[in-house]
Design an enzyme around this catalytic site. Structure first.
Site, mmCIF file in Angstrom:
data_model
loop_
_atom_site.group_PDB
_atom_site.id
_atom_site.type_symbol
_atom_site.label_atom_id
_atom_site.label_comp_id
_atom_site.label_asym_id
_atom_site.label_seq_id
_atom_site.Cartn_x
_atom_site.Cartn_y
_atom_site.Cartn_z
ATOM 1 N N ARG A 18 0.826 -1.215 0.000
ATOM 2 C CA ARG A 18 0.000 0.000 0.000
ATOM 3 C C ARG A 18 0.855 1.259 0.000
ATOM 4 O O ARG A 18 0.584 2.193 -0.756
ATOM 5 C CB ARG A 18 -0.956 0.007 1.200
ATOM 6 N N ASN A 36 -6.212 -2.624 2.171
ATOM 7 C CA ASN A 36 -6.213 -4.070 2.331
ATOM 8 C C ASN A 36 -7.644 -4.554 2.479
ATOM 9 O O ASN A 36 -8.478 -3.868 3.075
ATOM 10 C CB ASN A 36 -5.437 -4.491 3.580
#
Length: 88
Positions: A18, A36
């Site tokens: 990320r 996520n």
């Protein structure tokens, strides 16, 4: 300006995927977000010029050094008019 929704499969959680996505997307001038999902995948929304989105998706097939993406499901969606790229 187009938008693309992505689901990234493989070893993509716990490997800075990320953070890498945020930095890479910002460097390409893209807006959107990444997060996520409980099933171990990563979800992303990209907005920007088609060429920049295509470069981003190509880079996402590799990701950061410890990541091992196996598949990216992508579909074009309506832009939300986002101005920045953030981690959710």
């Amino acid at each position: 300006m187009i938008a693309t929704h992505l689901i990234i499969h493989g070893h993509v959680q716990g490997v800075f995927y990320r953070d890498w996505t945020v930095a890479t997307a910002r460097s390409l001038g893209l807006a959107g977000w990444v997060r996520n999902l409980p099933d171990g995948t990563v979800e992303a929304h990209l907005e920007g010029e088609r060429g920049a989105i295509e470069r981003m998706i190509a880079a996402m097939h590799d990701g950061p050094p410890r990541a091992a993406p196996t598949r990216i499901d992508a579909r074009e969606v309506e832009p939300q008019g986002l101005r920045t790229f953030e981690r959710r």
